[in-house]
Design a protein around this motif. Sequence first.
Motif, PDB file in Angstrom:
ATOM      1  N   VAL A 102       0.711  -0.630 -11.390  1.00 63.60           N
ATOM      2  CA  VAL A 102      -0.652  -1.154 -11.332  1.00 63.60           C
ATOM      3  C   VAL A 102      -1.020  -1.452  -9.873  1.00 63.60           C
ATOM      4  O   VAL A 102      -0.144  -1.781  -9.051  1.00 63.60           O
ATOM      5  CB  VAL A 102      -0.786  -2.421 -12.217  1.00 63.60           C
ATOM      6  CG1 VAL A 102      -0.066  -3.612 -11.610  1.00 63.60           C
ATOM      7  CG2 VAL A 102      -2.245  -2.759 -12.482  1.00 63.60           C
ATOM      8  N   LYS A 103      -2.299  -1.303  -9.552  1.00 59.58           N
ATOM      9  CA  LYS A 103      -2.753  -1.589  -8.183  1.00 59.58           C
ATOM     10  C   LYS A 103      -3.597  -2.851  -8.155  1.00 59.58           C
ATOM     11  O   LYS A 103      -4.281  -3.171  -9.128  1.00 59.58           O
ATOM     12  CB  LYS A 103      -3.582  -0.418  -7.647  1.00 59.58           C
ATOM     13  CG  LYS A 103      -2.719   0.739  -7.174  1.00 59.58           C
ATOM     14  CD  LYS A 103      -3.552   1.965  -6.936  1.00 59.58           C
ATOM     15  CE  LYS A 103      -3.705   2.250  -5.460  1.00 59.58           C
ATOM     16  NZ  LYS A 103      -4.319   3.594  -5.254  1.00 59.58           N
ATOM     17  N   MET A 104      -3.536  -3.538  -7.028  1.00 60.57           N
ATOM     18  CA  MET A 104      -4.440  -4.665  -6.789  1.00 60.57           C
ATOM     19  C   MET A 104      -5.245  -4.346  -5.530  1.00 60.57           C
ATOM     20  O   MET A 104      -4.771  -3.628  -4.650  1.00 60.57           O
ATOM     21  CB  MET A 104      -3.662  -5.982  -6.609  1.00 60.57           C
ATOM     22  CG  MET A 104      -2.678  -6.003  -5.462  1.00 60.57           C
ATOM     23  SD  MET A 104      -1.608  -7.477  -5.476  1.00 60.57           S
ATOM     24  CE  MET A 104      -2.613  -8.605  -4.517  1.00 60.57           C
ATOM     25  N   LEU A 140      -3.011  -1.907  -3.436  1.00 64.05           N
ATOM     26  CA  LEU A 140      -1.574  -2.147  -3.282  1.00 64.05           C
ATOM     27  C   LEU A 140      -0.899  -2.051  -4.642  1.00 64.05           C
ATOM     28  O   LEU A 140      -1.359  -2.652  -5.611  1.00 64.05           O
ATOM     29  CB  LEU A 140      -1.323  -3.535  -2.689  1.00 64.05           C
ATOM     30  CG  LEU A 140      -1.890  -3.796  -1.291  1.00 64.05           C
ATOM     31  CD1 LEU A 140      -3.248  -4.471  -1.393  1.00 64.05           C
ATOM     32  CD2 LEU A 140      -0.948  -4.656  -0.469  1.00 64.05           C
ATOM     33  N   HIS A 141       0.204  -1.289  -4.700  1.00 63.25           N
ATOM     34  CA  HIS A 141       0.976  -1.185  -5.934  1.00 63.25           C
ATOM     35  C   HIS A 141       1.836  -2.446  -6.097  1.00 63.25           C
ATOM     36  O   HIS A 141       2.551  -2.826  -5.178  1.00 63.25           O
ATOM     37  CB  HIS A 141       1.904   0.031  -5.885  1.00 63.25           C
ATOM     38  CG  HIS A 141       1.164   1.344  -5.919  1.00 63.25           C
ATOM     39  ND1 HIS A 141       0.610   1.839  -7.070  1.00 63.25           N
ATOM     40  CD2 HIS A 141       0.901   2.248  -4.943  1.00 63.25           C
ATOM     41  CE1 HIS A 141       0.039   3.011  -6.809  1.00 63.25           C
ATOM     42  NE2 HIS A 141       0.199   3.284  -5.523  1.00 63.25           N
ATOM     43  N   VAL A 142       1.772  -3.031  -7.299  1.00 64.33           N
ATOM     44  CA  VAL A 142       2.553  -4.241  -7.574  1.00 64.33           C
ATOM     45  C   VAL A 142       3.903  -3.822  -8.156  1.00 64.33           C
ATOM     46  O   VAL A 142       3.947  -2.970  -9.049  1.00 64.33           O
ATOM     47  CB  VAL A 142       1.820  -5.149  -8.588  1.00 64.33           C
ATOM     48  CG1 VAL A 142       2.623  -6.418  -8.865  1.00 64.33           C
ATOM     49  CG2 VAL A 142       0.418  -5.496  -8.102  1.00 64.33           C
ATOM     50  N   SER A 148      -4.286   6.478 -11.469  1.00 63.81           N
ATOM     51  CA  SER A 148      -3.470   7.685 -11.246  1.00 63.81           C
ATOM     52  C   SER A 148      -3.460   8.060  -9.756  1.00 63.81           C
ATOM     53  O   SER A 148      -4.040   9.053  -9.325  1.00 63.81           O
ATOM     54  CB  SER A 148      -3.909   8.872 -12.118  1.00 63.81           C
ATOM     55  OG  SER A 148      -5.292   9.033 -12.124  1.00 63.81           O
ATOM     56  N   CYS A 149      -2.783   7.213  -9.003  1.00 66.21           N
ATOM     57  CA  CYS A 149      -2.741   7.313  -7.545  1.00 66.21           C
ATOM     58  C   CYS A 149      -2.093   8.625  -7.096  1.00 66.21           C
ATOM     59  O   CYS A 149      -1.114   9.079  -7.672  1.00 66.21           O
ATOM     60  CB  CYS A 149      -1.965   6.121  -6.979  1.00 66.21           C
ATOM     61  SG  CYS A 149      -2.120   5.972  -5.200  1.00 66.21           S
ATOM     62  N   LYS A 150      -2.673   9.184  -6.036  1.00 66.16           N
ATOM     63  CA  LYS A 150      -2.180  10.462  -5.499  1.00 66.16           C
ATOM     64  C   LYS A 150      -0.729  10.385  -5.024  1.00 66.16           C
ATOM     65  O   LYS A 150      -0.046  11.391  -4.933  1.00 66.16           O
ATOM     66  CB  LYS A 150      -3.055  10.893  -4.325  1.00 66.16           C
ATOM     67  CG  LYS A 150      -4.402  11.455  -4.742  1.00 66.16           C
ATOM     68  CD  LYS A 150      -4.943  12.374  -3.633  1.00 66.16           C
ATOM     69  CE  LYS A 150      -6.415  12.694  -3.805  1.00 66.16           C
ATOM     70  NZ  LYS A 150      -7.297  11.592  -3.321  1.00 66.16           N
ATOM     71  N   CYS A 151      -0.260   9.190  -4.693  1.00 62.16           N
ATOM     72  CA  CYS A 151       1.112   9.054  -4.194  1.00 62.16           C
ATOM     73  C   CYS A 151       2.125   9.270  -5.314  1.00 62.16           C
ATOM     74  O   CYS A 151       3.311   9.415  -5.042  1.00 62.16           O
ATOM     75  CB  CYS A 151       1.316   7.669  -3.575  1.00 62.16           C
ATOM     76  SG  CYS A 151       1.461   6.348  -4.790  1.00 62.16           S
ATOM     77  N   GLY A 152       1.663   9.248  -6.567  1.00 62.94           N
ATOM     78  CA  GLY A 152       2.564   9.489  -7.695  1.00 62.94           C
ATOM     79  C   GLY A 152       3.069   8.221  -8.358  1.00 62.94           C
ATOM     80  O   GLY A 152       3.696   8.279  -9.416  1.00 62.94           O
ATOM     81  N   GLU A 163       0.850  -1.191   0.000  1.00 60.61           N
ATOM     82  CA  GLU A 163       0.000   0.000   0.000  1.00 60.61           C
ATOM     83  C   GLU A 163       0.887   1.243   0.000  1.00 60.61           C
ATOM     84  O   GLU A 163       2.090   1.156   0.228  1.00 60.61           O
ATOM     85  CB  GLU A 163      -0.898  -0.001   1.247  1.00 60.61           C
ATOM     86  CG  GLU A 163      -2.056  -0.969   1.124  1.00 60.61           C
ATOM     87  CD  GLU A 163      -3.036  -0.906   2.289  1.00 60.61           C
ATOM     88  OE1 GLU A 163      -4.182  -1.278   2.087  1.00 60.61           O
ATOM     89  OE2 GLU A 163      -2.618  -0.503   3.397  1.00 60.61           O
ATOM     90  N   CYS A 164       0.251   2.386  -0.234  1.00 62.99           N
ATOM     91  CA  CYS A 164       0.979   3.645  -0.171  1.00 62.99           C
ATOM     92  C   CYS A 164       0.228   4.558   0.790  1.00 62.99           C
ATOM     93  O   CYS A 164      -0.692   4.109   1.468  1.00 62.99           O
ATOM     94  CB  CYS A 164       1.056   4.269  -1.558  1.00 62.99           C
ATOM     95  SG  CYS A 164      -0.575   4.549  -2.273  1.00 62.99           S
ATOM     96  N   SER A 165       0.579   5.825   0.825  1.00 63.87           N
ATOM     97  CA  SER A 165      -0.065   6.775   1.736  1.00 63.87           C
ATOM     98  C   SER A 165      -1.587   6.763   1.599  1.00 63.87           C
ATOM     99  O   SER A 165      -2.295   7.121   2.537  1.00 63.87           O
ATOM    100  CB  SER A 165       0.462   8.177   1.448  1.00 63.87           C
ATOM    101  OG  SER A 165       0.334   8.445   0.056  1.00 63.87           O
TER     102      SER A 165
HETATM  103 ZN   LIG Z   1      -0.282   4.996  -4.473  1.00 64.62          ZN
END
Ligand SMILES: [Zn+2]
Lengths: 433, 144
Positions: A318-320, A255-257, A310-314, A248-250
């Motif tokens: 890809v996310k799961m 979760l970013h793979v 387009s996740c805010k963390c930058g 995960e990120c902020s």
């Molecule tokens: Zn993120």
Amino acid sequence: MYSKDIETMPEKKMKELQLERLKWSVKHAYNNVPFYKKKYDEAGFHPEQLKSLDDMRRIPFLKKQDMRDNYPYGLFAVPLNKVVRVHASSGTTGNATVVGYTKNDVEVFAEVVARSLSAYGVTENDVVQVAYGYGLFTGGLGLHYGSEKLGALTVPISGGNTPRQLMLFKDFGTTVFCATPSYALNIADYIEKNMSDYKIEDTKLRIGVFGAEPWTEAMRTEIEKRLKIDAYDIYGLSEVIGPGVSCECSEKSGLHVFEDHFYVEIINPETGEVLPEGEKGEIVYTSLTKEAFPGIRYRSRDITRLYHDSCKCGRTLVKMDKVSGRSDDMLIIRGVNVFPSQVESVLMEIEGTEPHYQIIVDRKGSLDDIEVMVEVNERIFSDEIKVMNELSKKINDKFRSVLGINAKVTLSEPGSIPRSEGKAVRVVDKRKQ
Amino acid sequence: MNVTQLSAFVANKPGHLQRVLKVLADESINIITLTIAETSDFGILRMIVNDPDKGHKVLRENNITCSITDVLALEIDDTPGSLYNALDVFAHMNLNIEYMYAFTEKREGKAVMIFRFEDVEAAKNALVGKGYNIVRKIDIIGEK
Ligand SMILES: [Zn+2]
């Protein structure tokens, strides 16, 4: 960000990198592991035919049983003198699966864990207490090497001995705690029951890194509230590398793979057909850089979906979704699919109930019976039968509305449900015994 | 002046009640009276003990789910119809009794009943107003 170039790489460029690495990885497995060569020859596939990512669909799957059949070293792709470490998972059923790492694999493992910790906001100024088990299980050593690589002060306490964990929080000024989510709640319980003068606010604890078992949003809320930390999910499987496959990120949403090391697909678990991005199904992993133990199209049995947002963390990776359950753990009760994590979510919605539960499935005649054991703590205990019966009824009603099943709710004494400091035994399926 | 009741959650299985009693016995806590309300899966053990706070503490330390509650100990004439008359007072005042149980021993020729009310203070005021004698904690559990 620990590896900014990779973590913010445009999607198109990442796909090019993946294809290039896939060609190497598939060839590496085919040329060096007789199991892959035989299987691919039989299926009429040759690594030279891999020209685009879509061609991956033609490659047969690797299953957990294949690993068991090749116990212990049968799927290694390098001579044993190049292997510097092994890990093994016992799995919940059957014999162990063994995975190997070269020096370079150990580096990659540490790198993805360091990236994960960094995504949660951990830096070299932190004190990281690793309460995952150290040993054949990938959790302890995985977090340990990742934390060291990041440059944080790493405390290798391993799992268990709760009073000591709590003492070190204070004495060592621990800021980051890594464990299974159920152990985190055990710790909160322990403080509440046995150390009424221990104030978690007096510690410097700020971040929790939790993984190795599926956990829900409701459980996150509970852990964050009781331990006064930000709780993040770290995901992984020993068959792929260990923790650090994704993080995960902020944003705490998805979760970013780490796609530069792991290629992911979602398939329909029944048919094996690849599903379009965004659809829910079983996640399948292919290693892109692993030397000792390449895993090509490994069927994880974990149910999730993949998406780009387009996740805010930058990060552009890809996310799961947080894994909602393992298709192996899925129970079919009177034709209804039930994941233990859903049972947990229902319980967590009811004020005061604990995520200590056990599901017992049995067959009475031709009908399946489900019983859910829930421990009664002081927050839900009443000296009035009426109130206790209302609680049972409330839980039962919730199960019916959320899961569509009629469960017998058994209120039980604290400690009557087996606890473990690793993975909790959530399901007893007597139909299989 | 209310009496403190100690309640514990006990699974309806062999040996479980005994375990609770052993914890209390080991700490020399005397049970003055007790009752068990049970369902098929569990029971709620309700006790008047000589040291409810200590009892609460030792049960918790032994990982037994428990609580303490205020109840009323009421003196009633040991004659036909006197319990009926007492309940009549509650009915007229709309005071809901959650449950009740009796003391085994008589006190100066009178029976003592324990009542658990939703609103213990309202019940107490109503009863005193009607001339009932509420037994004080100290008269039941003695000096500590
Ligand atoms: Zn993120």
